[in-house]
Design a protein around this motif. Structure first.
Motif, PDB file in Angstrom:
ATOM      1  N   UNK A 542       0.786  -1.268  -0.085  1.00 13.35           N
ATOM      2  CA  UNK A 542       0.034   0.102   0.113  1.00 13.35           C
ATOM      3  C   UNK A 542       1.012   1.142  -0.019  1.00 13.35           C
ATOM      4  N   UNK A 543       1.968   1.042   0.104  1.00 10.88           N
ATOM      5  CA  UNK A 543       3.039   2.545   0.385  1.00 10.88           C
ATOM      6  C   UNK A 543       3.683   2.526  -1.003  1.00 10.88           C
ATOM      7  N   UNK A 548       6.768  -0.340  -6.839  1.00 14.41           N
ATOM      8  CA  UNK A 548       7.472  -0.937  -8.236  1.00 14.41           C
ATOM      9  C   UNK A 548       7.767  -2.448  -7.922  1.00 14.41           C
ATOM     10  N   UNK A 549       7.822  -2.688  -6.811  1.00 12.79           N
ATOM     11  CA  UNK A 549       8.625  -4.144  -6.102  1.00 12.79           C
ATOM     12  C   UNK A 549       7.745  -5.306  -6.722  1.00 12.79           C
ATOM     13  N   UNK A 584       6.779   2.149   9.919  1.00 10.31           N
ATOM     14  CA  UNK A 584       5.388   2.084   9.406  1.00 10.31           C
ATOM     15  C   UNK A 584       4.533   2.071  10.487  1.00 10.31           C
ATOM     16  N   UNK A 585       3.432   2.659  10.766  1.00  3.77           N
ATOM     17  CA  UNK A 585       2.531   2.941  11.796  1.00  3.77           C
ATOM     18  C   UNK A 585       1.623   1.831  11.436  1.00  3.77           C
ATOM     19  N   UNK A 605      -0.960   3.408   8.685  1.00  2.94           N
ATOM     20  CA  UNK A 605      -0.652   3.137   7.437  1.00  2.94           C
ATOM     21  C   UNK A 605       0.237   4.221   6.817  1.00  2.94           C
ATOM     22  N   UNK A 606       0.577   5.257   7.593  1.00  8.01           N
ATOM     23  CA  UNK A 606       1.745   6.522   7.381  1.00  8.01           C
ATOM     24  C   UNK A 606       2.986   5.820   7.697  1.00  8.01           C
ATOM     25  N   UNK A 607       3.872   6.429   7.125  1.00  8.82           N
ATOM     26  CA  UNK A 607       5.375   5.846   7.446  1.00  8.82           C
ATOM     27  C   UNK A 607       6.493   7.128   7.604  1.00  8.82           C
TER      28      UNK A 607
END
Length: 628
Positions: A542-543, A548-549, A584-585, A605-607
């Motif tokens: 989701x990040x 692209x991985x 990552x939270x 969801x944020x980092x």
């Protein structure tokens, strides 16, 4: 032109002989009546319902013999394409044969009525010339070219109205009816001219009276008089055999005629078009993968579906299903197109999604919990109990139970994060329990859910309130949720579950999982580990930083993640320290500060700390938790 008797034999006229999946080498019977187990995921990959549906011993015997789909070959795309074409053609023959039966029944009734009338009133009396005055050794239908009227105008309205009264043409669409009318020829006859002769085996024409009158005779006696719009000779459309009556003109008269084989071709085209719509709709369902019980089918099962599935058209005001108890009509409905509202106890619950299934609750439990109301033109595929039995054998109820278990696992807060294969593995080992009012669920159960009726639940350990509570499927009643997270080991089932008394429901039905079934699957906290691994991969995907991985790279990266628990107002990163981690939270929120001044907040969801992945530098801000 002379026509042979064989040309009127419907069996010899069939353009395609019946070809079954058996003749193509597909397996049938018990193998086709169940799902494919996944032994690699679970040590006992089978669904074992209550003995009233399928005894455990019988399933075990069949499992040992390899009869539960273990040797079944799933139909490939090319197999399905071939089978659907065979099915369409054989269904055309079947529908035409049914029309033949209806016509034959009608003719038999008319013959009995005529015989009864003749016995009571004597032969039909009519003046005029009969057939005998112009009889000939040649069949009248061999001389029809002498009566042909090329370019004569046809009364399309008369033909359309009267042809639709016949069983053969009731289902013709406007295009088909117009093609039928255009194919008909106009014949004119003078007084006494024979049209059809009793006993002839060379009859090939079907007629509709256009003008004037025609006399029908049987065994030399007048029977009836036909006027404009009346039909005769319809038996030659598909049936073989001799003409049952004679027909001759009464005065100058005209009739529209068409060869039986031409009609048959139009019939076949109409039926094929209609059947292809049904088969195309079924293909959409199969290709969607949204109907679990119709996945992993072999060739026999696919052709049986193609052959026997029906389509039903509903309009606004119709009822697709009605909320009630004591349902005996066992059929599954699959929504193909249209909008259908779902109501229960007078309240609107939402609408059905395309390819959603209805009717499985009634088959399993004998009642319909909701009312389904089409909001416009709606089409559904109908899978009758007979069709389901032909496709899956007597185990089709077992498959519906398995479908319910999969739905439960997909929605359950603990198991919903599992993959589809993991859901399948758990569904394979579930069992059905039917409890009479007051009957208690036995020991040794690891996890259970109420599917139908009401149960009373009471804690048996001091950790939980001993208060008795009532649960039903509407209240999302599951028991033993905590047992899904760890192996049960020596832990006891700490609730008492029994079917409620004093309710209208005749007991309760639960789907259960035994400890010995799940311990192998959940050994060494396997379930928790799988859930955690999938959650980590989901968060990384989701990040934006990792979008692209590849899937493999995401999996490898997820394995390196570590979980850190922090209390409220705890410092996670201090300004000025050397950067070493990306954070990552997962739950909660944090406060971002620079030089003691709050500049931002972040939540799940944020980092933060992403620069640590690129540069070996000191942190330019502090991060403190706002909550646990």
């Amino acid at each position: 032109m002379m026509s042979s008797c064989a040309s009127r034999n419907p069996r010899l006229r069939m353009s395609t002989p019946h070809i079954s999946a058996i003749s193509l080498g597909f397996e049938t019977g018990a193998q086709a009546a169940s799902f494919t187990p996944r032994a690699s995921l679970t040590p006992r990959a089978s669904l074992t319902p209550h003995a009233s549906l399928t005894p455990r011993g019988d399933l075990d015997r069949r499992r040992r013999s390899g009869s539960i789909n273990s040797n079944t070959t799933q139909a490939s795309e090319s197999d399905r394409h071939f089978l659907r074409q065979v099915s369409i053609e054989t269904n055309v023959e079947r529908e035409i044969a049914e029309k033949v039966r209806l016509v034959a029944d009608g003719q038999a009734r008319e013959g009995r009525l005529l015989q009864a009338r003749t016995c009571l009133l004597g032969p039909f009396q009519l003046g005029g010339t009969g057939l005998s005055s112009k009889s000939s050794k040649r069949s009248p239908e061999q001389q029809l070219d002498q009566h042909l009227m090329p370019g004569a105008v046809k009364d399309s309205t008369l033909l359309r109205n009267n042809l639709r009264k016949l069983a053969f043409f009731q289902d013709f669409d406007d295009w088909g009816m117009q093609a039928l009318i255009e194919a008909m020829q106009v014949f004119e006859f003078l007084d006494g001219d024979p049209v059809v002769r009793q006993g002839d085996i060379e009859g090939t024409y079907f007629f509709v009276v256009a003008q004037g009158a025609f006399l029908v005779e049987k065994d030399g006696l007048p029977c009836s008089l036909l006027g404009p719009g009346d039909c005769f000779g319809e038996s030659v459309l598909l049936l073989f055999g001799e003409r049952s009556t004679s027909v001759c003109a009464q005065g100058k008269a005209r009739a529209y005629g068409i060869k039986g084989m031409a009609v048959r071709e139009l019939l076949a085209e109409q039926y094929e078009q209609r059947r292809r719509m049904v088969v195309d709709a079924l293909d959409e369902v199969l290709n969607s993968g949204q109907c679990g019980i119709l996945s992993h089918l072999n060739g026999y099962q696919v052709q049986t579906l193609y052959d026997q599935v029906e389509m039903r058209t509903l309009v606004r005001g119709d009822m697709m299903k009605v909320e009630r108890t004591g349902v005996e009509n066992e059929e599954l409905l699959l929504l193909v197109s249209g909008t259908v509202a779902i109501e229960a106890e007078g309240k609107t619950l939402g609408t059905m999604n395309r390819f959603d299934m209805a009717g499985d609750h009634a088959i399993l439990f004998g009642d319909e919990p909701v009312t389904l109301i089409p909001e416009g033109h709606t089409k559904v595929l109908v899978l009758s109990a007979g069709l389901l039995n032909n496709v899956f054998g007597s185990d089709f109820r077992r498959l519906l139970l398995r479908k319910r278990a999969l739905e439960l696992l997909a929605d359950h807060p603990v198991s919903k994060s599992l993959s589809n294969e993991q859901h399948e593995a758990m569904a394979d080992v579930c069992e059905l329990r039917i409890l009479a009012p007051g009957e208690q669920l036995e020991a040794g159960i690891r996890f259970a859910a109420c599917l139908h009726g009401e149960v009373e639940v009471q804690a048996t350990s001091g950790k939980l309130s001993p208060e008795i509570r009532r649960c039903s499927p509407a209240a999302y009643a599951t028991f033993g949720d905590e047992n899904l997270l760890h192996p049960c080991g020596g832990r006891l089932w700490d609730v008492r579950v029994k079917a409620a008394t004093g309710t209208s429901a005749p007991g309760a039905r639960l789907v259960v999982w035994r400890s010995e079934d799940l311990d192998g699957f959940l050994a060494l906290d396997l379930l928790e580990m799988l859930r955690e691994q999938e959650e980590r991969a989901r968060v990384l995907k989701s990040l934006f930083l990792f979008q692209t991985l590849s899937g493999q790279q995401i999996t490898q990266l997820a394995e390196t993640l570590q979980i850190r628990l922090a209390g409220a107002r705890e410092t996670v990163i201090a300004q000025g320290e050397v950067a070493a981690h990306l954070c990552i939270i997962r739950r909660g929120s944090v406060i971002i500060e620079i030089d003691g001044r709050q500049v931002a907040t972040m939540s799940a969801g944020e980092y933060f700390g992403e620069r640590a992945l690129l540069h070996n530098e000191h942190r330019n801000s502090s991060v403190t938790t706002a909550e646990h």
